[in-house]
Motif scaffolding. Sequence first.
Motif, short mmCIF file in Angstrom:
data_model
loop_
_atom_site.label_atom_id
_atom_site.label_comp_id
_atom_site.label_asym_id
_atom_site.label_seq_id
_atom_site.Cartn_x
_atom_site.Cartn_y
_atom_site.Cartn_z
N CYS A 103 -4.00 8.58 2.81
CA CYS A 103 -3.65 8.51 4.23
C CYS A 103 -4.82 7.99 5.06
CB CYS A 103 -3.21 9.87 4.75
SG CYS A 103 -1.57 10.36 4.21
N MET A 104 -6.02 8.41 4.72
CA MET A 104 -7.20 7.94 5.44
C MET A 104 -7.41 6.44 5.20
SD MET A 104 -8.53 10.32 7.28
CE MET A 104 -6.87 10.84 7.66
N LEU A 105 -7.12 5.97 3.99
CA LEU A 105 -7.22 4.53 3.71
C LEU A 105 -6.24 3.73 4.56
CD1 LEU A 105 -7.51 4.26 -0.18
CD2 LEU A 105 -9.27 3.76 1.52
N GLN A 106 -5.08 4.31 4.84
CA GLN A 106 -4.05 3.61 5.60
C GLN A 106 -4.13 3.91 7.10
OE1 GLN A 106 -0.14 3.73 3.69
NE2 GLN A 106 -1.17 4.54 1.88
N ARG A 107 -5.16 4.64 7.50
CA ARG A 107 -5.42 4.98 8.90
C ARG A 107 -4.26 5.75 9.55
NH1 ARG A 107 -8.48 -0.54 10.04
NH2 ARG A 107 -10.38 0.07 8.97
N VAL A 108 -3.73 6.70 8.79
CA VAL A 108 -2.71 7.60 9.32
C VAL A 108 -3.44 8.64 10.18
CG1 VAL A 108 -0.95 9.29 8.65
CG2 VAL A 108 -1.27 7.24 7.29
N LEU A 129 0.80 -1.22 0.00
CA LEU A 129 0.00 0.00 0.00
C LEU A 129 0.84 1.28 0.00
CD1 LEU A 129 -2.93 0.61 -0.30
CD2 LEU A 129 -3.18 0.59 2.16
N PRO A 130 1.90 1.39 0.80
CA PRO A 130 2.72 2.62 0.71
C PRO A 130 3.40 2.80 -0.65
CG PRO A 130 3.19 1.47 2.75
CD PRO A 130 2.34 0.56 1.92
N ILE A 131 3.82 1.70 -1.26
CA ILE A 131 4.47 1.79 -2.58
C ILE A 131 3.47 2.23 -3.64
CG2 ILE A 131 5.68 0.48 -4.37
CD1 ILE A 131 6.82 -1.26 -2.09
N ILE A 132 2.29 1.64 -3.62
CA ILE A 132 1.25 2.00 -4.59
C ILE A 132 0.80 3.45 -4.37
CG2 ILE A 132 -1.11 1.50 -5.32
CD1 ILE A 132 -0.45 -1.48 -4.76
N SER A 133 0.69 3.86 -3.11
CA SER A 133 0.31 5.24 -2.81
C SER A 133 1.34 6.22 -3.36
CB SER A 133 0.17 5.43 -1.30
OG SER A 133 -0.85 4.64 -0.79
N GLY A 134 2.62 5.93 -3.16
CA GLY A 134 3.68 6.79 -3.70
C GLY A 134 3.66 6.83 -5.21
N LEU A 135 3.39 5.68 -5.82
CA LEU A 135 3.31 5.62 -7.28
C LEU A 135 2.15 6.47 -7.79
CD1 LEU A 135 4.41 4.36 -9.87
CD2 LEU A 135 2.85 2.46 -9.49
N LEU A 136 1.01 6.43 -7.11
CA LEU A 136 -0.13 7.26 -7.51
C LEU A 136 0.18 8.75 -7.41
CD1 LEU A 136 -3.11 5.27 -6.00
CD2 LEU A 136 -2.54 5.55 -8.40
N ILE A 137 0.88 9.15 -6.37
CA ILE A 137 1.27 10.55 -6.23
C ILE A 137 2.23 10.95 -7.35
CG2 ILE A 137 2.42 12.25 -4.73
CD1 ILE A 137 -0.43 11.29 -3.86
N ASP A 138 3.14 10.06 -7.71
CA ASP A 138 4.05 10.35 -8.82
C ASP A 138 3.30 10.45 -10.15
OD1 ASP A 138 6.41 10.62 -7.39
OD2 ASP A 138 6.84 8.47 -7.48
N ILE A 139 2.28 9.63 -10.33
CA ILE A 139 1.47 9.71 -11.55
C ILE A 139 0.72 11.04 -11.60
CG2 ILE A 139 -0.57 8.72 -12.70
CD1 ILE A 139 0.51 5.95 -11.79
N ILE A 140 0.18 11.47 -10.46
CA ILE A 140 -0.49 12.77 -10.42
C ILE A 140 0.50 13.89 -10.72
CG2 ILE A 140 -1.62 14.43 -8.87
CD1 ILE A 140 -2.98 12.01 -7.55
N ASP A 141 1.70 13.78 -10.17
CA ASP A 141 2.73 14.78 -10.44
C ASP A 141 3.05 14.83 -11.93
OD1 ASP A 141 4.71 16.72 -9.91
OD2 ASP A 141 6.24 15.16 -9.78
N ALA A 185 -2.69 17.13 -2.97
CA ALA A 185 -3.08 17.16 -1.56
C ALA A 185 -4.32 16.31 -1.31
CB ALA A 185 -3.32 18.60 -1.11
N ALA A 186 -5.32 16.42 -2.20
CA ALA A 186 -6.55 15.65 -2.02
C ALA A 186 -6.29 14.15 -2.11
CB ALA A 186 -7.59 16.08 -3.04
N ALA A 187 -5.50 13.75 -3.09
CA ALA A 187 -5.20 12.33 -3.25
C ALA A 187 -4.40 11.79 -2.07
CB ALA A 187 -4.42 12.11 -4.55
N ILE A 222 -2.68 15.62 7.27
CA ILE A 222 -2.71 17.00 6.76
C ILE A 222 -1.31 17.46 6.36
CG2 ILE A 222 -3.15 19.40 7.42
CD1 ILE A 222 -5.51 18.29 9.10
N TYR A 223 -0.33 17.17 7.20
CA TYR A 223 1.06 17.55 6.87
C TYR A 223 1.54 16.86 5.60
CZ TYR A 223 1.41 19.63 11.53
OH TYR A 223 1.22 20.39 12.65
N LEU A 224 1.24 15.58 5.47
CA LEU A 224 1.64 14.83 4.28
C LEU A 224 0.91 15.35 3.04
CD1 LEU A 224 1.79 11.21 5.73
CD2 LEU A 224 3.70 12.59 4.92
N ALA A 225 -0.36 15.71 3.18
CA ALA A 225 -1.12 16.24 2.06
C ALA A 225 -0.54 17.57 1.58
CB ALA A 225 -2.58 16.40 2.45
N ILE A 226 -0.16 18.42 2.51
CA ILE A 226 0.45 19.70 2.13
C ILE A 226 1.78 19.46 1.42
CG2 ILE A 226 1.51 21.81 3.04
CD1 ILE A 226 -0.71 21.75 5.22
#
Length: 88
Positions: free
Chosen positions: A42-47, A6-18, A35-37, A53-57
């Motif tokens: 983060c909510m899916l991973q229960r952060v 899940l963390p790897i896929i999440s990072g990959l999705l952020i890179d795709i958005i970038d 930020a929205a993604a 919020i800090y990670l989204a910013i």
Amino acid sequence: MKKVLLPIISGLLIDIIDFATFGPLGLYGGFVLGAAATYFLCMLQRVPQRQSIYLAIAAGLYCMTPLTEFIPLGTALGAYLAWRSASE
């Protein structure tokens, strides 16, 4: 397995958005999309909410910053976090 992928896929999705917010679109929409993604992921991973919020910013700024489209920072960070959680 979910804890590692899940963390790897999440990072990959952020890179795709970038990458998708290349050029002038990134200056205007990159922050909002990134930020929205990130907050949703983060909510899916229960952060915890404050950390989400800090990670989204941070991810919003990353997606908004020019010339980061070809730097897989999100995937690298996700891989590091997955490696760290697997070694615990």
